[in-house]
Motif scaffolding. Structure first.
Motif, PDB file in Angstrom:
ATOM      1  N   ASN A 197      10.924  75.836  20.728  1.00  0.00           N
ATOM      2  CA  ASN A 197      10.223  76.449  19.594  1.00  0.00           C
ATOM      3  C   ASN A 197      10.121  75.555  18.360  1.00  0.00           C
ATOM      4  O   ASN A 197      10.015  76.050  17.236  1.00  0.00           O
ATOM      5  N   LYS A 198      10.142  74.233  18.563  1.00  0.00           N
ATOM      6  CA  LYS A 198       9.936  73.270  17.483  1.00  0.00           C
ATOM      7  C   LYS A 198       8.839  72.293  17.911  1.00  0.00           C
ATOM      8  O   LYS A 198       8.928  71.713  18.990  1.00  0.00           O
ATOM      9  N   PRO A 199       7.812  72.097  17.111  1.00  0.00           N
ATOM     10  CA  PRO A 199       6.811  71.079  17.469  1.00  0.00           C
ATOM     11  C   PRO A 199       7.468  69.702  17.550  1.00  0.00           C
ATOM     12  O   PRO A 199       8.143  69.264  16.620  1.00  0.00           O
ATOM     13  N   VAL A 200       7.309  69.053  18.680  1.00  0.00           N
ATOM     14  CA  VAL A 200       7.881  67.723  18.884  1.00  0.00           C
ATOM     15  C   VAL A 200       6.776  66.808  19.396  1.00  0.00           C
ATOM     16  O   VAL A 200       5.932  67.208  20.207  1.00  0.00           O
ATOM     17  N   TRP A 201       6.781  65.572  18.895  1.00  0.00           N
ATOM     18  CA  TRP A 201       5.775  64.577  19.250  1.00  0.00           C
ATOM     19  C   TRP A 201       6.421  63.487  20.095  1.00  0.00           C
ATOM     20  O   TRP A 201       7.456  62.937  19.726  1.00  0.00           O
ATOM     21  N   TYR A 202       5.773  63.180  21.210  1.00  0.00           N
ATOM     22  CA  TYR A 202       6.195  62.068  22.064  1.00  0.00           C
ATOM     23  C   TYR A 202       5.062  61.053  22.109  1.00  0.00           C
ATOM     24  O   TYR A 202       3.885  61.415  22.252  1.00  0.00           O
ATOM     25  N   HIS A 203       5.431  59.791  22.007  1.00  0.00           N
ATOM     26  CA  HIS A 203       4.439  58.724  22.128  1.00  0.00           C
ATOM     27  C   HIS A 203       5.004  57.655  23.054  1.00  0.00           C
ATOM     28  O   HIS A 203       6.212  57.388  23.058  1.00  0.00           O
ATOM     29  N   ILE A 204       4.124  57.052  23.835  1.00  0.00           N
ATOM     30  CA  ILE A 204       4.544  55.949  24.693  1.00  0.00           C
ATOM     31  C   ILE A 204       3.314  55.114  25.051  1.00  0.00           C
ATOM     32  O   ILE A 204       2.200  55.639  25.174  1.00  0.00           O
ATOM     33  N   ARG A 205       3.523  53.816  25.170  1.00  0.00           N
ATOM     34  CA  ARG A 205       2.467  52.921  25.675  1.00  0.00           C
ATOM     35  C   ARG A 205       2.882  52.459  27.063  1.00  0.00           C
ATOM     36  O   ARG A 205       4.031  52.042  27.282  1.00  0.00           O
ATOM     37  N   LEU A 206       1.931  52.516  27.994  1.00  0.00           N
ATOM     38  CA  LEU A 206       2.190  52.138  29.380  1.00  0.00           C
ATOM     39  C   LEU A 206       1.195  51.079  29.826  1.00  0.00           C
ATOM     40  O   LEU A 206       0.012  51.147  29.489  1.00  0.00           O
ATOM     41  N   PHE A 207       1.700  50.121  30.600  1.00  0.00           N
ATOM     42  CA  PHE A 207       0.848  49.100  31.218  1.00  0.00           C
ATOM     43  C   PHE A 207       1.167  49.125  32.703  1.00  0.00           C
ATOM     44  O   PHE A 207       2.233  48.672  33.133  1.00  0.00           O
ATOM     45  N   LYS A 208       0.263  49.693  33.492  1.00  0.00           N
ATOM     46  CA  LYS A 208       0.473  49.808  34.932  1.00  0.00           C
ATOM     47  C   LYS A 208      -0.107  48.570  35.606  1.00  0.00           C
ATOM     48  O   LYS A 208      -1.312  48.333  35.545  1.00  0.00           O
ATOM     49  N   GLU A 209       0.766  47.784  36.237  1.00  0.00           N
ATOM     50  CA  GLU A 209       0.284  46.577  36.906  1.00  0.00           C
ATOM     51  C   GLU A 209      -0.500  46.926  38.171  1.00  0.00           C
ATOM     52  O   GLU A 209      -0.288  47.965  38.798  1.00  0.00           O
ATOM     53  N   GLN A 210      -1.403  46.020  38.538  1.00  0.00           N
ATOM     54  CA  GLN A 210      -2.307  46.237  39.661  1.00  0.00           C
ATOM     55  C   GLN A 210      -1.532  46.596  40.922  1.00  0.00           C
ATOM     56  O   GLN A 210      -0.561  45.934  41.294  1.00  0.00           O
ATOM     57  N   ALA A 211      -1.966  47.657  41.573  1.00  0.00           N
ATOM     58  CA  ALA A 211      -1.356  48.089  42.831  1.00  0.00           C
ATOM     59  C   ALA A 211      -2.364  48.917  43.604  1.00  0.00           C
ATOM     60  O   ALA A 211      -3.254  49.546  43.022  1.00  0.00           O
TER      61      ALA A 211
END
Length: 299
Positions: A110-124
């Motif tokens: 019941n609390k607004p929470v912010w998540y951030h993440i940067r992802l780099f998916k290598e070729q597969a």
């Protein structure tokens, strides 16, 4: 009743009490292991010298040296460092499955929470089995004999698509095969083509709740792709916790793991922020972003 039968009854009673007390103690330890005091702003840019320099709220679930390493971003078109995750199909199990992940303590309801993440998916090559990149894992109520269930929220790569899936249950105790005193649901919130060899920025604004007050808003590279209102969690004592990395549970099957190639993922700039409590702890460069996105989430 004979003296021998009375003695046997006492012994069995003591054994039952010991088992029960052991279960309660294990359930309590499980709860406190997964929870922690509210941290209004947790930010990690992975620019430290080694894994020991990570924010102490970040837990590590790795089997091997190759599972996680800090790497320079120059070769990936950036500055600083990032966390490189690698999972191989023959890696040893971690927490009962094939995974290489970092994790945070449990969130708060019941609390607004912010998540951030940067992802780099290598070729597969496309994966014929789901590959989880982000998940918010539930904390089962061990005291009620609950086991693990599908994550309330997760970002999965499957074949040629990325998928965001939601699962929730309003019942006090979650069952796998039937409902009791509650209602459960699972649904796909978004799906789109998977991106490889390019950075992706993901922002999740979540209100964890088992009521209609729950909220999930997701931005991918600045574009809003999910704006959901409704239950967002299981009816547990503790709210879900964030995990990031590579998790392929079906690689436990030797036939599915045979011939599968290792998968690599870079993680950078991860944060978990409670704006109402963080105040001045929010870096200035993020305050404007959060304010702008928060306004967009209400539209």
């Amino acid at each position: 009743m004979t003296r021998n039968s009375i003695s046997l009854t006492r012994i069995l009673t003591v054994l039952v009490l010991l088992v029960f007390c052991g279960h309660v103690a294990k359930a309590v330890l499980h709860y406190f292991f997964n929870t922690a005091n509210l941290a209004p702003a947790m930010i990690e840019d992975f620019d430290g010298r080694d894994l020991d320099d990570l924010n102490p709220r970040i837990g590590k679930q790795f089997c091997c040296t190759h599972s996680a390493q800090l790497v320079d971003l120059e070769a990936y078109g950036g500055d600083g460092r990032a966390l490189a995750i690698e999972l191989r199909p023959d890696d040893s199990d971690v927490k009962g499955s094939k995974r290489a992940e970092i994790r945070l303590p449990a969130s708060h309801f019941n609390k607004p929470v912010w998540y951030h993440i940067r992802l780099f998916k290598e070729q597969a090559d496309p994966s014929p089995v789901p590959v989880t990149l982000l998940q918010w894992h539930a904390v089962p109520d061990k005291i009620l004999l609950e086991g693990n269930r599908a994550p309330p929220l997760r970002l999965v790569e499957y074949e040629d698509e990325n998928v965001i899936a939601l699962n929730w249950d309003t019942a006090p105790r979650s069952f796998d095969r039937f409902d009791l005193f509650g209602k459960k649901s699972g649904q796909i919130l978004w799906q789109g083509p998977r991106t490889q060899d390019a950075w992706q920025s993901w922002v999740f604004r979540v209100v964890w709740s088992v009521t209609e007050q729950g909220r999930i808003t997701v931005w991918k590279d600045g574009e809003r792709i999910v704006n959901y209102t409704g239950p967002t969690a299981y009816n547990d004592l503790a709210a879900p916790y964030m995990k990031a990395g590579i998790y392929v549970p079906r690689w436990k099957d030797p036939e599915l793991a045979a011939g599968a190639a290792p998968r690599r993922l870079l993680i950078d700039d991860i944060w978990e922020i409670y704006p109402a409590e963080a105040g001045a702890d929010i870096p200035p460069e993020l305050q404007g972003l959060i304010s702008e996105m928060d306004h967009a989430a209400q539209e």
